[in-house]
Design an enzyme around this catalytic site. Sequence first.
Site, PDB file in Angstrom:
ATOM      1  N   HIS A  32       0.843  -1.187   0.000  1.00  0.00           N
ATOM      2  CA  HIS A  32       0.000   0.000   0.000  1.00  0.00           C
ATOM      3  C   HIS A  32       0.888   1.252   0.000  1.00  0.00           C
ATOM      4  CE1 HIS A  32      -3.703   2.155   0.682  1.00  0.00           C
ATOM      5  NE2 HIS A  32      -3.139   2.802   1.670  1.00  0.00           N
ATOM      6  N   ASP A  76       0.484   5.268  -0.183  1.00  0.00           N
ATOM      7  CA  ASP A  76      -0.357   6.465  -0.238  1.00  0.00           C
ATOM      8  C   ASP A  76       0.242   7.443  -1.252  1.00  0.00           C
ATOM      9  OD1 ASP A  76      -2.376   5.857   1.651  1.00  0.00           O
ATOM     10  OD2 ASP A  76      -0.962   6.206   3.273  1.00  0.00           O
ATOM     11  N   ASP A 123      -8.288   1.506   2.062  1.00  0.00           N
ATOM     12  CA  ASP A 123      -7.915   2.426   3.137  1.00  0.00           C
ATOM     13  C   ASP A 123      -8.643   3.756   3.091  1.00  0.00           C
ATOM     14  OD1 ASP A 123      -6.425   3.108   5.439  1.00  0.00           O
ATOM     15  OD2 ASP A 123      -4.986   4.207   4.243  1.00  0.00           O
ATOM     16  N   HIS A 131      -7.396   9.557  -1.117  1.00  0.00           N
ATOM     17  CA  HIS A 131      -8.098   9.488   0.165  1.00  0.00           C
ATOM     18  C   HIS A 131      -7.347  10.091   1.354  1.00  0.00           C
ATOM     19  CE1 HIS A 131      -5.992   5.460   0.324  1.00  0.00           C
ATOM     20  NE2 HIS A 131      -5.600   6.063   1.417  1.00  0.00           N
TER      21      HIS A 131
END
Length: 757
Positions: A122, A124, A243, A448
């Site tokens: 993951h 971001d 997420d 997000h």
Amino acid sequence: PHSLTLYVELACNGLFGAGKGSMIAPPDPDRRVTLSKAELVVFNRDVYELLVDLEILLDMAQLLGEENQRSFQALYTANQMVNVCDVTDPSTFPAARDLAAAIFSQRNGESQHTIHAMGHCHIDSAWLWPYEETIRKCARSWVTVVHLMEHNPELTFACSQLGLIRVLWQAQQFEWVRSCYPGLYARIQDFVAKGQFIPVGGTWVEMDGNLPSGESMVRQFLQGQRFFQEQFGRLCSEFWLPDTFGYSAQLPQLMRGCGIQRFLTQKLSWNLVNSFPHHTFFWEGIDGSQVLTHFPPGDSYGMHGRLEEMLKTVKNNKDKGRVNHSAFLFGFGDGGGGPTQKMLDRMKRMSNTDGLPRVQMSTPDQLFSVLEKESSQLCTWVGELFLELHNGTYTTQAQIKKGNRECERILHDVEVLSTLAVAQDGGFQYPASQLQQLWRLLLLNQFHDVLPGSCIQLVVEDALQYYTEIRRAGAQLQEEAVQSLCRDLLQPKAWSTPSTLVLNTLSWERTEVISRPGPDGTETLALVTVPSMGYALMQEPFVPPHPVAVRKQEDGSITMENGVISVCLDTMGHLTSLQLLDSGRSSVPDGCYANQFALFDDVPLYWDAWDVMDYHLETRKPVTTLLKPLEITLAGGLRGSVRFSLQVGKSSTLTQEIILDATCPYLRFLTQVEWKEAHKFLKVEFPVQVRSTNATYEIQFGHLQRPTHWNTSWDWARFEVWAHKWLDLSEHGFGVALLNDCKYGASAHRNVLSLSL
């Protein structure tokens, strides 16, 4: 002799992502880091393998429990290994490893739960680091994954936009790597062709699941799916969004419309109040569309392949008996990193070992295919997947929220006008490439941790710069489309009366008061009616049948009335009466004040930019300090308006202009706040004379009802919710709606509509 080349990557960055005292705190600018030692070592594989064997056996002994004989078998085997092994004599290692292999080779029965392990990383796209750093994070993480695949052909990796490399990949991050690291990208394409590197997700970025408009969500899927089709020859069949901070009830319909019938996330495991009742289920949207949904029961997208995590995955599964398969996403994430060799080696020992769940390397398609076969007994969840945490992200960073809404409107208008221009003049060049570039900037900012405001200052500055670029370029494209569409109308004629061209880019006829430049350069008002998706040439002023009347009363209050509604405001700017004249019914209860500003303490438990806790409601303080009392600024006719100013908290000021236009069925509030408070939360409240157990909120391409009471824990956990342009409280034959042009946080408790500012 051996030679060694060492590459060191440097970037001129500040100390972002290294908060003083906690990860999410501002960094310490005086912090210094020293590299004190770097070592070259010889890797001893025999010792490494022996240690991994012992780790798994000791975990079995500790975690399987005294009632399970396998825990004792593992304990005694580990004890024998210690007795056999002489750490000074490597020739004793094979015998010790043979003892462990005997345990690991004892097979499971057919009924054992199967865990589908997928590498994940993951990343971001922006969070505690800016966009530019994410490009390097992607390269570092994915080259590690490719290297692992070269030595472990069984490894599968699902690439996600956010950063857990193993399972999901966002299109924007692929594009960064394709542009900046073409050699790595070519290697990735090879492993995509082999079925090991698996792009999933289907959207341009892992966007916020609540705040983007319906059109923005469609563009997320359009840009993402188009990229995957062009680069990898396939569309994504799974939507991967592990997420984000809640999931709109419109998403199932949007997914199905974009060819996606499967959905994976895990964020609802963060719920602060209620435990979500399923891990595998059908999720049904507001139109009845359904998608097969899976939450990895380990409640994480960054597992490390440990036995404890495997056992939790089985024990925690809330759909035991309905399905016998679940996902296990392993790899370092958020800031990247991805899977490691040790994670793989742990899971190899658990692939089919008696007493443990069966663990197999898998793919999203393999997992969902077997879940589809087992789906006959699955339950259905109808409506939104509301995260009972991070409610503050609907309001944090007001300029980002405003920029998102404005830019969504600008791109809509550019596309409408450009399409009409093409239809009228085949020679007009539709700005497809420019619009794609602007849409991708807007979609990137809907990531997000950007649109919710849960990011560092550097990211906010980047986002605001992108909004400025969209506004500038959008205004230019809009001007070009109007010049082409209305070229003849814009040419002044010597014999014609001066006129103003008014365009309506919405899909219904509108009659409104507009402001236009007068002959002496001053702004003048005019009432105009413009058809749907059309234009009107305004020459002679149109006189309304009932002009606005503004009157000041002896007590300092002011009334305004336009033949449709009448209002009364006190000297503090409170709305004491709001009446729909045809009904003769007042909307404000006797003794109550609407347009009441209130300040709350905002001290959450941990996630400062993310959260507002329910206990903040106990700290409500009405704003009562008047700086400038209510005064008339426009005395009526086409428009009446009044203005006042308040002091908010210790250091902030609020100025509001309240406007009533001729023929208009609503009252407008133009509010400017100079905000200097810390750990405070400003809202505006409208108590209304309406009784209903549900309020209605606009969402993407539709609306959603939520309770106005707190009967259950599921109800009061939604003390602060999100909405788009309006929320409404109605009973049979009558209702009141609260509209906004740049806000998302809201609530409706009993008869009070509240907008979070």
